[in-house]
Design a protein around this motif. Structure first.
Motif, PDB file in Angstrom:
ATOM      1  N   TYR A  65     -47.047   9.037  21.417  1.00 59.44           N
ATOM      2  CA  TYR A  65     -47.100  10.460  21.783  1.00 59.44           C
ATOM      3  C   TYR A  65     -48.276  10.744  22.707  1.00 59.44           C
ATOM      4  O   TYR A  65     -48.215  11.604  23.573  1.00 59.44           O
ATOM      5  N   LEU A  66     -49.366  10.018  22.481  1.00 61.21           N
ATOM      6  CA  LEU A  66     -50.562  10.286  23.281  1.00 61.21           C
ATOM      7  C   LEU A  66     -50.535   9.594  24.642  1.00 61.21           C
ATOM      8  O   LEU A  66     -51.317   9.922  25.528  1.00 61.21           O
TER       9      LEU A  66
ATOM     10  N   PRO B  91     -48.705   9.548  27.483  1.00 57.81           N
ATOM     11  CA  PRO B  91     -48.725  10.203  28.803  1.00 57.81           C
ATOM     12  C   PRO B  91     -50.079  10.847  29.098  1.00 57.81           C
ATOM     13  O   PRO B  91     -50.615  10.679  30.206  1.00 57.81           O
ATOM     14  N   ALA B  92     -50.632  11.530  28.096  1.00 59.03           N
ATOM     15  CA  ALA B  92     -51.923  12.192  28.313  1.00 59.03           C
ATOM     16  C   ALA B  92     -53.002  11.166  28.604  1.00 59.03           C
ATOM     17  O   ALA B  92     -53.809  11.345  29.524  1.00 59.03           O
TER      18      ALA B  92
ATOM     19  N   LEU C 191     -46.998  17.030  22.684  1.00 60.78           N
ATOM     20  CA  LEU C 191     -46.992  15.701  22.065  1.00 60.78           C
ATOM     21  C   LEU C 191     -48.403  15.281  21.646  1.00 60.78           C
ATOM     22  O   LEU C 191     -48.613  14.797  20.530  1.00 60.78           O
ATOM     23  N   SER C 192     -49.381  15.483  22.541  1.00 56.82           N
ATOM     24  CA  SER C 192     -50.747  15.064  22.212  1.00 56.82           C
ATOM     25  C   SER C 192     -51.312  15.898  21.068  1.00 56.82           C
ATOM     26  O   SER C 192     -51.937  15.364  20.153  1.00 56.82           O
TER      27      SER C 192
ATOM     28  N   LYS D 111     -46.685   5.283  16.538  1.00 54.87           N
ATOM     29  CA  LYS D 111     -46.094   6.538  16.974  1.00 54.87           C
ATOM     30  C   LYS D 111     -47.133   7.450  17.625  1.00 54.87           C
ATOM     31  O   LYS D 111     -46.889   8.068  18.656  1.00 54.87           O
ATOM     32  N   ALA D 112     -48.309   7.518  17.001  1.00 55.31           N
ATOM     33  CA  ALA D 112     -49.359   8.387  17.527  1.00 55.31           C
ATOM     34  C   ALA D 112     -49.712   7.979  18.951  1.00 55.31           C
ATOM     35  O   ALA D 112     -49.808   8.824  19.847  1.00 55.31           O
TER      36      ALA D 112
ATOM     37  N   PHE E 161     -49.732  17.365  18.758  1.00 56.06           N
ATOM     38  CA  PHE E 161     -49.063  16.960  17.523  1.00 56.06           C
ATOM     39  C   PHE E 161     -49.704  15.699  16.955  1.00 56.06           C
ATOM     40  O   PHE E 161     -50.005  15.618  15.762  1.00 56.06           O
ATOM     41  N   ALA E 162     -49.937  14.712  17.831  1.00 52.32           N
ATOM     42  CA  ALA E 162     -50.557  13.467  17.372  1.00 52.32           C
ATOM     43  C   ALA E 162     -51.934  13.744  16.776  1.00 52.32           C
ATOM     44  O   ALA E 162     -52.284  13.213  15.723  1.00 52.32           O
TER      45      ALA E 162
END
Lengths: 312, 298
Positions: A13-14, A16-17, B112-113, A9-10, B115-116
């Motif tokens: 979320y990461l 796109p960045a 999102l980043s 999951k992490a 949060f991660a």
């Protein structure tokens, strides 16, 4: 806590960045280094199948190129002149603002205004303030001398050509210094005032009890306790100063100089972009790396000097 | 006896004159402070004043040898002329489009980043975060050169994509928001997990409202960035259909000598400057907070 589902999951979320950073931040670091060391690299030629030799020719060309030294000179002069002036003025204004109650908020807002402007747009306003319209250099008559010259003439001085045809390098630099200082004040005042407001009032109370004179309070209490913020605005000021570009475009336009001497006020960043647009990316990369090294050295030097004087 | 009395009186008088002296000194000091601040404020404000009155003059009045400090005849028509001459309507829409799209996408990516980094555990988290922070030290010009080539090779020249995509991720905003998220107690997250709330719902319902001031600061700085960007758009999208407002303004008034219509030029500058001022006056607190924490311009 650390199970595979969480891991997955992490990274989701990461993603796109990370993808964007890989393409537009990490790759450029390596590629710019690579291009700098490929003699005469140009993207168009590379796309056409040309190959380039590894070497330091780009760096030599940059340094040998006499216009690069001019760019370096202009950049350095602007930096060395504007940072002390704007820092001192900002410090005086911040200390004065901190010592008053009525009008403090209003004045604070006014002093912040230049920050929320567009440096190209307001550069054009400064240009009109210095601009001579309808100037005849032989007979020295003009329709409009520009408000700055009007003020100088009002006090008995003689109007000079600041940015127009026939203006001197010194006059051009003077205009740039005025504009850059005006532009740099708000950020510095904001940071220094924030620092002043966080100084413990007890120091001042103690000084009051001892009857310490104001000047001494400033040099012995305020400035030492403010030194981390001063260091910060000085270092960021130098870094920004070495990247000066758009303020010059604002006043002189993309010619980067008065009409009769285009490119006279070009800076390091301007040099890099010129080379880039002419498809000489190897040269641009070498220029940018030299700029990076200069900024690094100046920052380290500043740090070293400042460390002796900063009280954390 | 009488001697000490006179001495006492003298001392008292001395003290009194000294306090009066100090008071005068204090008042003088305060006056000096105010005079200094007001003079500086006038210097700061003068260019804005000059911009506005020049923008309202007729060309003939502007060109007078002796300047006027208030327009004799107020020319609102200059503003209409500036608007059409510099094509400000289209430029405004282009800039707004780029600003809004990049702000929204950038906020999603940043949230999102952050949060991660703030809430989830994964291998290499600290290393990755450290590496991200390290990239902040490198001056942007180094990236620009390669990004120019990348955008060119991707065929993005003269598109809005070229103006938006390369700047979507800001390590600094991720850092800022992560700090903010970490202040929210982890128990809230665990409780939400027990209740079966999804991450997205938790983010939306709990974390975003709590971090709203930071998000507002990021939004404003991002919009200001689009409004003030000049160099990158000049390199990759300087055509009429994609031009940003600063480039359009500079290109519309390149004639620095001769017969340029300066009042119209100043009117255009005033139109371009006005939105920033309005936003600043409404959201002063967020802007000044954001700037003092980030130390960046746009």
């Amino acid at each position: 806590m650390v199970d595979s589902k969480h891991q997955w999951k992490a990274w989701l979320y990461l993603s796109p960045a990370i993808i964007l950073l890989l393409v537009f931040t990490v790759w450029p670091i390596f590629n710019t280094l690579r291009m700098a060391f490929l003699n005469g690299y140009g993207n168009m030629a590379a796309m056409g199948g040309a190959t380039f030799q590894f070497g330091i020719e780009n760096f030599l060309k940059v340094i040998e190129y006499d216009k690069f030294l001019d760019c370096l000179k202009t950049t350095a002069i602007l930096c060395v002149a504007t940072v002390p002036i704007s820092t001192t003025l900002a410090l005086l204004i911040a200390v004065a603002l901190n010592s008053i109650k009525p009008l403090q908020k209003t004045l604070q807002t006014i002093f912040f205004l230049p920050y929320v402007t567009n440096s190209i747009a307001i550069g054009m306003v400064f240009a009109t303030m210095f601009n001579i319209v309808g100037y005849n250099p032989v007979e020295k008559v003009a329709d409009t001398w520009g408000i700055i010259n009007n003020v100088i003439q009002f006090f008995g001085g003689e109007g000079i050509s600041w940015i127009n045809q026939g203006s001197t390098y010194t006059a051009n630099i003077a205009v740039m210094i005025v504009y850059i200082v005006w532009n740099a004040l708000p950020f510095k005042i904001l940071i220094l005032l924030g620092g002043l407001q966080s100084i413990n009032k007890q120091y001042y109370d103690a000084a009051k009890v001892d009857g310490t004179p104001k000047a001494r309070v400033l040099t012995r209490i305020t400035i030492p306790l403010l030194s981390p913020m001063l260091a910060y605005v000085i270092i960021t000021g130098f870094i920004g100063g070495f990247k000066e570009y758009s303020s010059i475009v604002g006043i002189f336009g993309e010619k980067m100089g008065p009409p009769d001497d285009a490119g006279r006020l070009n800076t390091m960043v301007g040099f890099v972009y010129d080379a880039l647009e002419k498809d000489r990316q190897g040269l641009a990369s070498a220029g940018a790396l030299i700029l990076f090294v200069i900024i690094l050295v100046v920052t380290l030097f500043n740090n070293k000097v400042i460390k002796k004087h900063v009280h954390y | 006896m009488s001697n000490t009395k006179t001495m006492n009186v003298m001392q008292e008088r001395d003290v009194r004159t000294r306090t009066i002296g100090q008071k005068i000194f204090k008042v003088l000091g305060k006056t000096g402070t105010y005079i200094f601040l007001l003079v500086m404020a006038l210097i700061i404000l003068f260019p804005f004043y000059w911009m506005i009155i020049s923008s309202l003059k007729t060309l003939a009045e502007y060109r007078q040898a002796v300047p006027t400090f208030w327009p004799r005849q107020i020319m609102w028509g200059n503003y209409a002329e500036a608007f059409t001459k510099a094509n400000l309507g289209d430029l405004f829409m282009n800039t707004l489009y780029v600003g809004l799209v990049s702000t929204v996408l950038s906020l999603v990516i940043t949230v999102l980043s952050a949060f991660a980094f703030a809430r989830l555990e994964f291998k290499g988290k600290e290393t990755l975060f450290g590496a991200l922070l390290a990239t902040m030290m490198i001056p942007g010009e180094l990236f620009t050169i390669t990004n120019y080539i990348t955008v060119n090779n991707l065929g993005w020249m003269h598109t809005f994509t070229a103006l938006i995509v390369p700047f979507l991720v800001s390590v600094f905003y991720i850092y800022l928001l992560r700090q903010n998220f970490m202040q929210i107690p982890n128990e809230l997250y665990l409780a939400a997990k027990v209740d079966g709330t999804s991450d997205i719902k938790y983010l939306w319902k709990v974390m975003i409202p709590l971090a709203l001031p930071t998000l507002i600061s990021i939004t404003i700085l991002k919009m200001m960035g689009a409004w003030n960007s000049y160099i990158w758009p000049k390199l990759v999208a300087n055509d009429a259909a994609h031009q940003m407002i600063t480039n359009g303004l500079r290109n519309a008034f390149t004639d620095t000598t001769g017969q340029a219509n300066y009042p119209v030029q100043m009117a255009a500058v005033a139109i371009v400057s006005a939105p920033l001022f309005l936003v600043f006056l409404c959201l002063r607190k967020y802007i000044m907070q954001g700037v003092s924490r980030s130390g960046i311009k746009g």
